[in-house]
Design a protein around this motif. Structure first.
Motif, PDB file in Angstrom:
ATOM      1  N   GLY A  16       7.886  -2.207  -1.273  1.00 53.19           N
ATOM      2  CA  GLY A  16       7.185  -0.950  -1.445  1.00 53.19           C
ATOM      3  C   GLY A  16       5.989  -0.832  -0.520  1.00 53.19           C
ATOM      4  N   VAL A  17       5.568   0.406  -0.332  1.00 53.88           N
ATOM      5  CA  VAL A  17       4.365   0.696   0.440  1.00 53.88           C
ATOM      6  C   VAL A  17       3.631   1.817  -0.287  1.00 53.88           C
TER       7      VAL A  17
ATOM      8  N   ASP B 219       0.085  -7.050  -1.600  1.00 53.60           N
ATOM      9  CA  ASP B 219      -1.080  -7.125  -0.724  1.00 53.60           C
ATOM     10  C   ASP B 219      -1.844  -5.833  -0.957  1.00 53.60           C
ATOM     11  N   LEU B 220      -2.995  -5.918  -1.606  1.00 54.66           N
ATOM     12  CA  LEU B 220      -3.742  -4.735  -2.012  1.00 54.66           C
ATOM     13  C   LEU B 220      -4.663  -4.192  -0.927  1.00 54.66           C
TER      14      LEU B 220
ATOM     15  N   PHE C 210       1.022  -3.086   0.375  1.00 54.68           N
ATOM     16  CA  PHE C 210       2.448  -3.413   0.505  1.00 54.68           C
ATOM     17  C   PHE C 210       2.854  -4.325  -0.643  1.00 54.68           C
ATOM     18  N   SER C 211       4.131  -4.282  -1.006  1.00 59.02           N
ATOM     19  CA  SER C 211       4.612  -5.183  -2.050  1.00 59.02           C
ATOM     20  C   SER C 211       6.052  -5.593  -1.764  1.00 59.02           C
ATOM     21  N   ALA C 212       6.412  -6.744  -2.307  1.00 59.95           N
ATOM     22  CA  ALA C 212       7.789  -7.237  -2.296  1.00 59.95           C
ATOM     23  C   ALA C 212       8.056  -7.761  -3.695  1.00 59.95           C
TER      24      ALA C 212
ATOM     25  N   LEU D 267      -2.705   0.882  -7.851  1.00 53.15           N
ATOM     26  CA  LEU D 267      -1.771   0.915  -6.734  1.00 53.15           C
ATOM     27  C   LEU D 267      -0.693   1.959  -7.004  1.00 53.15           C
ATOM     28  N   ALA D 268      -0.614   2.967  -6.144  1.00 51.52           N
ATOM     29  CA  ALA D 268       0.438   3.979  -6.208  1.00 51.52           C
ATOM     30  C   ALA D 268       1.348   3.734  -5.022  1.00 51.52           C
ATOM     31  N   GLN D 269       2.662   3.611  -5.278  1.00 53.78           N
ATOM     32  CA  GLN D 269       3.550   3.289  -4.171  1.00 53.78           C
ATOM     33  C   GLN D 269       4.961   3.827  -4.349  1.00 53.78           C
ATOM     34  N   LEU D 270       5.667   3.890  -3.235  1.00 52.70           N
ATOM     35  CA  LEU D 270       7.075   4.241  -3.174  1.00 52.70           C
ATOM     36  C   LEU D 270       7.823   2.963  -2.856  1.00 52.70           C
ATOM     37  N   GLN D 271       8.876   2.664  -3.633  1.00 49.21           N
ATOM     38  CA  GLN D 271       9.599   1.406  -3.486  1.00 49.21           C
ATOM     39  C   GLN D 271      11.090   1.653  -3.309  1.00 49.21           C
ATOM     40  N   ALA D 272      11.719   0.765  -2.559  1.00 49.92           N
ATOM     41  CA  ALA D 272      13.172   0.746  -2.431  1.00 49.92           C
ATOM     42  C   ALA D 272      13.688  -0.478  -3.169  1.00 49.92           C
TER      43      ALA D 272
END
Length: 178
Positions: free
Chosen positions: A36-37, A74-75, A54-56, A169-174
């Protein structure tokens, strides 16, 4: 034709196309991975900033209602509102994920668990933050749209508690299922 009407029709066409794309795609047991980002936010204790994050993550879906997920976020770097030291924060987490299917493709979820956070420096002005790492709760809410049995797109809003400071953290993830 107005821009609003064109945008509305284009969005409707994309949603209709997405709804008819692929086979039945309800949650099935199995492993998944994703990335995600998004944007991290903090507005506490002299810090009022945001940065790209970013996130995994990976997990196991036990059934359509419950799964476990582990990940790394990673914040980013958060600058103080006044003169001071910037903070670079990251988190490794483990959460339980409860899913509520609305349709065979669209669902909402909530997650809660614990995280191990790490800062590059201690938070100035807060007692008890001399250490640059610790363990605190994390939780979040999200929506997921499953395009196929193997691919879903998620929108998520999470909170990472770091001592007395809350980082959102607000994010869009696949998400990719196996």
């Amino acid at each position: 034709m107005s821009k609003n009407k064109m945008l509305s029709r284009a969005l409707f066409a994309v949603l209709i196309g997405a709804a008819t794309f692929g086979a039945q795609a309800a949650e099935k047991p199995g492993f998944y991975l994703g990335a995600g980002v998004g944007q991290s936010f903090v507005d506490e204790t002299g810090y009022d900033d945001e940065d790209t994050a970013f996130s995994a993550f990976g997990g196991y879906q036990f059934n359509q209602w419950f799964g476990l997920e582990a990940g790394y976020a990673d914040l980013g770097e958060l600058e103080p509102g006044a003169a001071g030291t910037s903070l670079e924060a990251s988190s490794a987490y483990l959460t339980a994920v409860g899913t509520l299917p609305f349709t065979d493709r669209f669902s909402g979820y909530a997650k809660a668990g614990f995280q191990r956070w790490d800062l590059d420096t201690s938070i100035p002005g807060l007692a008890g933050t001399g250490d640059d790492s610790g363990t605190d709760p994390t939780y979040g809410l999200g929506l997921q749209y499953r395009f196929t049995d193997a691919f879903a797109l998620r929108g998520e809003y999470s909170r990472f508690e770091i001592e007395d400071v809350d980082v959102d953290l607000a994010q869009l993830q696949a998400r990719f299922d196996f």
